[in-house]
Design a protein around this motif. Sequence first.
Motif, short mmCIF file in Angstrom:
data_model
loop_
_atom_site.label_atom_id
_atom_site.label_comp_id
_atom_site.label_asym_id
_atom_site.label_seq_id
_atom_site.Cartn_x
_atom_site.Cartn_y
_atom_site.Cartn_z
N ARG A 247 78.13 35.87 3.04
CA ARG A 247 78.56 37.26 2.78
C ARG A 247 79.13 37.39 1.36
O ARG A 247 78.86 38.38 0.67
N ARG A 248 79.91 36.42 0.94
CA ARG A 248 80.52 36.48 -0.39
C ARG A 248 79.45 36.47 -1.48
O ARG A 248 79.52 37.23 -2.45
N VAL A 249 78.47 35.59 -1.34
CA VAL A 249 77.37 35.54 -2.31
C VAL A 249 76.59 36.85 -2.30
O VAL A 249 76.24 37.39 -3.35
N ALA A 250 76.35 37.37 -1.11
CA ALA A 250 75.61 38.63 -0.99
C ALA A 250 76.32 39.76 -1.70
O ALA A 250 75.70 40.58 -2.40
N SER A 251 77.63 39.81 -1.53
CA SER A 251 78.41 40.87 -2.16
C SER A 251 78.31 40.78 -3.68
O SER A 251 78.19 41.80 -4.38
N THR A 252 78.34 39.57 -4.19
CA THR A 252 78.24 39.37 -5.64
C THR A 252 76.90 39.83 -6.19
O THR A 252 76.82 40.38 -7.30
N LEU A 253 75.84 39.63 -5.39
CA LEU A 253 74.49 39.94 -5.87
C LEU A 253 74.02 41.35 -5.49
O LEU A 253 72.92 41.76 -5.88
N GLY A 254 74.83 42.06 -4.71
CA GLY A 254 74.39 43.37 -4.26
C GLY A 254 73.27 43.29 -3.25
O GLY A 254 72.40 44.17 -3.20
N HIS A 266 63.38 30.71 0.34
CA HIS A 266 62.29 30.87 -0.62
C HIS A 266 62.50 29.99 -1.85
O HIS A 266 61.53 29.47 -2.42
N ALA A 267 63.75 29.81 -2.24
CA ALA A 267 64.05 28.99 -3.42
C ALA A 267 63.67 27.52 -3.22
O ALA A 267 63.46 26.79 -4.20
N ARG A 298 67.12 36.94 -6.45
CA ARG A 298 67.14 35.67 -7.16
C ARG A 298 68.56 35.12 -7.15
O ARG A 298 69.50 35.78 -7.59
N LEU A 299 68.71 33.90 -6.66
CA LEU A 299 70.02 33.26 -6.59
C LEU A 299 70.29 32.47 -7.86
O LEU A 299 69.48 31.61 -8.25
N ASP A 300 71.41 32.75 -8.51
CA ASP A 300 71.74 32.00 -9.72
C ASP A 300 72.31 30.64 -9.33
O ASP A 300 72.50 30.32 -8.15
N ALA A 301 72.62 29.82 -10.34
CA ALA A 301 73.08 28.46 -10.09
C ALA A 301 74.37 28.44 -9.29
O ALA A 301 74.56 27.61 -8.40
N LEU A 307 76.11 27.89 -1.66
CA LEU A 307 75.37 27.82 -0.40
C LEU A 307 75.04 26.39 -0.02
O LEU A 307 75.10 26.01 1.16
N ASP A 308 74.71 25.58 -1.01
CA ASP A 308 74.43 24.16 -0.74
C ASP A 308 75.68 23.45 -0.21
O ASP A 308 75.60 22.65 0.73
#
Length: 335
Positions: A247-254, A266-267, A298-301, A307-308
């Motif tokens: 959820r936190r990552v999703a919020s950051t990426l919109g 997919h990555a 697209r997920l940044d580093a 997530l990893d």
Amino acid sequence: MSVDEITLGDGLRTSPQGFGAMALTTVYGGTDPDSALATLEHAVDAGVTFVDTANVYGNGTNEELIGRLLTRRPGQVQVATKFGVAGNIRVGERAARGDAPYVRECAEESLRRLGTDVIDLYYLHRVDTRVAIEETVGAMAELVAEGKVRHLGLSEVTADELRRAHAVHPITAVQSEWSIWSRDVERHVVPAAAELGVGFVPYSPLGRGFLAGSVGTEIPEGDMRRTFPRFDAGNLDANQVVVETVRRVASTLGATPAQVALAWVHAQAGRWGLPVVPIPGTRRAERVDENLGALGVRLDAGAMTALDEVSAVVVGGRSADPTWVSAGREDVTSA
């Protein structure tokens, strides 16, 4: 919506994201066949050309549902179905079977229920360890030679089983659970698939809804998730840290949590050098659109690292019977 195609092994071209039709059975509670068909048609309209089912989903009724779709959308859908599991998966009663006569019997039944002359991708659902995989795949290869099946796949195989099968007949795809919270296939199976030029079709890429944030703190009666250790009350509580990170990552990426979870899958194609086509399932048309939206995320580093890292703290196995999935049999072999 237009989506580019992707090529799995042995030349099978599909949409980059498929549809897992098991969600349209009673494994997660009641469902209506007409509503299910409407969801499938919406998925095709949205650009999904790859639909996954199995003979045990709904005891054959899921294949019949897909048959209705094929009648309404001729030439627009590639169908993958599976055989090799006997029993009631909804309540965790199951056994693997892979003898040659059973292969043919199941294929003929699936062709009839699907109302088609040929199955695009035919999977061995689970390996029958009492039967040499060479016998099972040899019988599957006969179906290809007869024009009843176009491509062969394997589900939840070990790396060794994959190599032995591929030596009998080219394997187009391996289907196994693979997601942010299920990464055991990366130890052996994914590298073997990449080495052999076999595509990967991750099932439950959304963690059976958990990674999308759609699972509460208690699983209702009649829901198949009650049979999985990581959905036990205590484990489910402990695993909230995983979905909170998503959820936190999703919020950051919109983006939405489901889109982030699918974007991570997919990555893996680029990470491992093999085609990856996840097959999320849903009962709702709007979720189909949401899931396809992951193709543009697209997920940044920093996101990938977060997530990893959280994938390492998951509590509970992904199967009550470890040998039912590839990692359990690999652990037994290497012990």
